[in-house]
Design an enzyme around this catalytic site. Structure first.
Site, PDB file in Angstrom:
ATOM      1  N   ASP A 199      11.638   5.682  -1.529  1.00 48.52           N
ATOM      2  CA  ASP A 199      10.850   4.684  -1.560  1.00 48.52           C
ATOM      3  C   ASP A 199      10.572   5.043  -0.002  1.00 48.52           C
ATOM      4  OD1 ASP A 199       9.213   2.468  -0.890  1.00 48.52           O
ATOM      5  OD2 ASP A 199      10.460   1.424  -1.504  1.00 48.52           O
ATOM      6  N   HIS A 200       9.693   5.455   0.725  1.00 49.55           N
ATOM      7  CA  HIS A 200       8.707   6.374   1.864  1.00 49.55           C
ATOM      8  C   HIS A 200       8.690   4.948   3.041  1.00 49.55           C
ATOM      9  CE1 HIS A 200       4.782   5.756   0.207  1.00 49.55           C
ATOM     10  NE2 HIS A 200       4.824   5.068   1.228  1.00 49.55           N
ATOM     11  N   HIS A 262       7.548  -1.661  -2.874  1.00 49.08           N
ATOM     12  CA  HIS A 262       7.659  -1.425  -1.883  1.00 49.08           C
ATOM     13  C   HIS A 262       7.949  -2.874  -0.995  1.00 49.08           C
ATOM     14  CE1 HIS A 262       6.414   2.433  -1.929  1.00 49.08           C
ATOM     15  NE2 HIS A 262       5.196   1.847  -2.555  1.00 49.08           N
TER      16      HIS A 262
END
Lengths: 510, 343
Positions: A199-200, A262
């Protein structure tokens, strides 16, 4: 026989973090956008900074017919365009010398067998010791065939002294059953300890700074509870539309695309208890507890505490933009939400009675991702008694852009009269620490090579998040008519304003 | 012909007692168009009048990466008459739509006024922010404890020392002062980072690690005048490999000997031109080219390995920016310096 686990003594203390061992990085989807825009520039930047182990074999696996030289040239152009650091010919040439292209269809068992032989050869020739990182930079529907072939070809079993890890890009499923199925599939190929779900957002400096802000500054943690905090707002807004991703977005929508991963990750970092340690599992244990403490939104509660909407035609920065339903690839009757607002409750001692408001949307006026912690007001005496309206304190953690932290407080306006006005103490990463912040993918790739899973999602985190999201999705699917429409370029539908107003608050003006 | 004032270009002349007030006025006049930012106090001390202008330019560049209050001090203890003068200046740059500014206060201390250095520094610091002092002069025998004990990070360049043994002893004494213990940041060491990464990269594989006990000789080629850097690199190798340096040889714990050679090479102006560690059938060698290190590894029974590694930062600007960004105490430096220059 040398001890393969022995550390390179010259690496000790050379960098701020443990240097990964030499390894091979195999990228599935090597000709895709993610590889060109993010992965190869990130690897190159690591090489420039001297934090990439030597040697590293970067093997691109894809269907198209090309040779190593063509592949390297393509990646060179991409790196020149997308790398945050200028391309030096020498450094690129040295880095590119480690890149190879392996042609194969994802369902071609022979291609995996020849990949295994190639990796064995590289291990022998270049001393990469059977350490292999497989990066699935492909659409999720390709995961099963790749994972199954990796397993069947024996590539998921690490040779003696080595390791075999997999990085999986989001989305991790589209609902709980598909996430479970995907996790089963991954688990059938790689153990959980060798699985890295990216999950960047978690690789961004400011997201990592949330824990530092909370647990390295004693002044905040004492106030970080229901006694002092009135509510929390987490916002992720963007002016962009679907930008050619309609095929994916039509199936996903904002709830699955942004909230499930996110926004819930940011919520967890904001609300979690101090972990027992800084190791991956201690932190992830605390995040999972937050997800399990979320009061489920189901049935009538969904209509009361969740708003979904879709953008209509409007204007962004003075330029007319089309309605979502008029975008290429979108069904004319599409009910896909491009905006979501939620009011969530965390049922534990720390947060009892504190609403967490989440909102995410496309075609909103500006790009901003932030967490705003709204503190309760001062007692209604003294300055309030004099008839003045005094704003509450707000601590804002800006994730992107303009990463930083600010605190709104009240101050006396200079002059003979006693007038109180809000002022802002502001910390900007860009101002204070310069511009050379590493990209999220650099940190995450290095972590995966080093075996540090702290910034990656664990299976139970992903599944708990889906469990929560699926109930909302189900209620929406059962009442398809409650989709609100907002004009592009506005801050969302009035229904979202009413949602937060019912709790006695209002959305922050960003 | 009148002599050029070394402080020309240092900014607006101000009375020393009015510095804070004048700075305040500077920001008032700027209005809301400029934002003053400061994360640290950066004090530059020089005794070279010709260094004032380049230092001011450097501060301007550093401020774009590290917002600070910069204090530039030109001290001329031998000058006459005794005189202390001050100037203020601001360095602004755009970060997005915002104009971010750092302050610079410059002092010219002549004659006995140079003794007022600690007072000058203490009374003009941005409170609660770290103090980084870049000492561009030689270290005196008797260190001024009042000053040094306040310094969080002491920057200096051992490459310019004429008597390295004395310089290392003086900085070690400074590091022991005060409760916080000053971090020593030697720019000569910072310049070695590229060479250290390049060498370390040759020992990542288990086979290379296994070859370490077979090293019989180390040869370092350095640029003219860079023997201190070469010695520090040797100290780093020795402290990590468990060797004890004795003149032109090193001893392993078991008593076996390693031949050492430092040779000045005219091949370039770089600190480290080449470094080779060799043993029977084994060679790990880095050689400098303008942009990078060429790294070659030869192991018994294995094909030669050839890679390149970034040369690292070398300009003052880059070195200081990198040093100011770095936390931590440079434990490796302490060990390397102690091995290379014991005492």
């Amino acid at each position: 026989m040398p001890d393969r686990k022995q550390e390179n003594p010259l690496r000790v203390g050379l960098a701020n973090r443990a240097m990964p061992e030499p390894c091979s990085v195999v990228i599935f989807g090597a000709t895709g956008d993610l590889t060109h825009r993010k992965l190869v520039p990130a690897l190159y930047n690591l090489a420039v900074d001297g934090t990439l182990p030597q040697p590293v074999n970067v093997v691109g696996f894809a269907r198209r017919d090309k040779d190593d030289a063509t592949f390297r040239a393509e990646l060179g152009e991409a790196a020149a365009r997308f790398s945050r650091q200028r391309i030096s010919e020498d450094t690129w040439a040295a880095f590119a010398g480690q890149i190879a292209y392996h042609r194969g269809a994802f369902d071609d068992a022979d291609a995996y067998r020849s990949l295994a032989e190639r990796l064995d050869r590289l291990d022998r020739e270049r001393g990469t010791g059977g350490r292999r990182l497989f990066y699935l930079a492909v659409a999720p529907d390709q995961f099963p065939v790749i994972l199954e072939n990796l397993r069947a070809s024996g590539l998921t079993r690490a040779p003696s002294g080595g390791w075999a890890r997999v990085i999986v890009e989001k989305p991790f499923g589209t609902d709980l059953p598909s996430a479970r199925a995907l996790n089963e599939l991954v688990e059938g190929a790689f153990p959980e300890s060798e699985t890295y779900r990216i999950d960047h957002y978690l690789g961004k400096e400011t997201a990592q700074n949330i824990m530092v802000l909370r647990f390295a500054n004693a002044i905040f943690e004492h106030l970080w509870n229901a006694r002092y905090i009135s509510h929390v707002q987490i916002t992720a807004s963007e002016p962009l539309g679907v930008e050619g991703r309609a095929g994916y977005y039509e199936k996903s929508g904002a709830l699955r695309d942004m909230v499930q991963n996110h926004l819930l990750q940011l919520l967890c970092l904001t609300a979690m208890e101090p972990p027992a340690g800084l190791d991956a599992d201690s932190i992830r244990d605390e995040k999972v507890k937050v997800l399990r403490s979320l009061r489920p939104l189901e049935g009538a509660d969904v209509a009361r505490y969740a708003v979904r909407a879709q953008y209509g035609a409007g204007a962004i920065n003075g330029k007319r933009v089309a309605a979502y339903r008029d975008e290429a690839g979108v069904a004319p009757e599409s009910a896909t939400e491009t905006y979501v607002a939620l009011q969530l409750a965390i049922e534990n001692w720390r947060w009892a009675g504190v609403p967490f408001f989440l909102r995410v949307g496309k075609r909103l006026p500006k790009a901003a991702t932030e967490i705003a912690v709204h503190f309760k007001g001062a007692p209604p005496v003294l300055f309030h008694a004099a008839g003045q309206s005094i704003d509450d304190n707000v601590l804002v953690i800006r994730i992107q852009p303009d990463e930083g932290v600010s605190l709104r407080m009240s101050a006396k306006l200079p002059g003979a009269a006693l007038r109180v006005e809000p002022v802002k103490m502001d910390f900007h990463y860009g101002t204070s620490f310069g511009k050379a912040t590493p990209e999220a993918y650099e940190r995450l790739l290095l972590d995966a090579m080093s075996g540090d899973a702290t910034l990656f999602a664990r299976r139970d985190e992903v599944e708990e998040a889906w469990k929560f999201i699926d109930r909302i999705r189900q209620a929406w699917d059962e009442s398809p008519d409650d989709l609100a429409i907002y004009s592009a370029g506005t801050w969302g539908p009035t229904e979202a304003d009413e949602l937060i107003k019912r709790a006695g608050a209002s959305w922050r003006r960003l | 012909m009148s002599a050029v004032d070394p402080m020309e270009g240092a900014g607006l002349p101000v009375e020393i007692g009015r510095i804070d007030r004048e700075l305040g006025r500077l920001w008032e006049e700027a209005g809301e168009s400029k934002t003053r930012a400061s994360l640290l106090n950066l004090v530059l001390y020089t005794e070279d009048p010709a260094a004032v202008a380049p230092n001011t330019n450097l501060i301007s560049e550093l401020a774009t990466e590290h917002a600070c209050r910069a204090i530039l001090i030109l001290a001329e203890p031998a000058a006459s008459p005794t005189r202390a003068r001050a100037w203020i200046n601001a360095h602004c740059h755009f970060a997005g739509k915002r104009e971010i500014c750092s302050e610079q206060i410059s002092f010219h201390l002549q004659g006995e006024a140079a003794d007022a250095l600690p007072g000058i520094v203490f009374s003009h610091l941005d409170s609660d922010l770290p103090l980084c002092l870049w000492w561009q002069a030689g270290f005196r025998e008797n260190v001024d404890e009042k000053l040094w004990a306040w310094v969080d990070r002491l920057l200096f360049d051992s490459a310019v020392w004429t008597d390295p043994a004395r310089g290392f002893a003086a900085t070690r004494a400074i590091a022991r002062l005060g409760d916080r213990r000053t971090v020593l940041a030697d720019l000569n060491w910072a310049r070695l980072l590229g060479a250290r990464f390049a060498l370390a990269g040759l020992f990542d594989s288990p086979a290379a690690i296994a070859a370490i006990p077979s090293i019989e000789s180390v040869r370092i080629g350095c640029g003219p005048g860079h023997s201190t850097a070469a010695r520090l690199l040797l100290g780093w190798l020795a402290s990590h490999f468990g060797w004890k340096l004795e003149g032109s040889r090193a001893l392993r714990a078991g008593g076996t000997e390693i031949r050492l050679e430092i040779a000045e090479e005219a091949a370039g102006s770089w600190g480290i031109v080449s470094c080779e560690l060799a043993g029977p059938g084994f060679s790990a060698r880095i050689a400098r080219s303008p942009a990078h290190y060429d790294c070659r590894l030869l192991l018994p029974g294995q094909p030669a390995q050839h890679t390149t590694a970034a040369a690292g930062r070398e300009s003052f600007r880059d070195l200081i920016i990198s040093e100011l960004a770095r936390g931590g105490r440079h434990g490796q430096y302490r060990e390397a310096a102690a091995a290379a220059f014991p005492g």
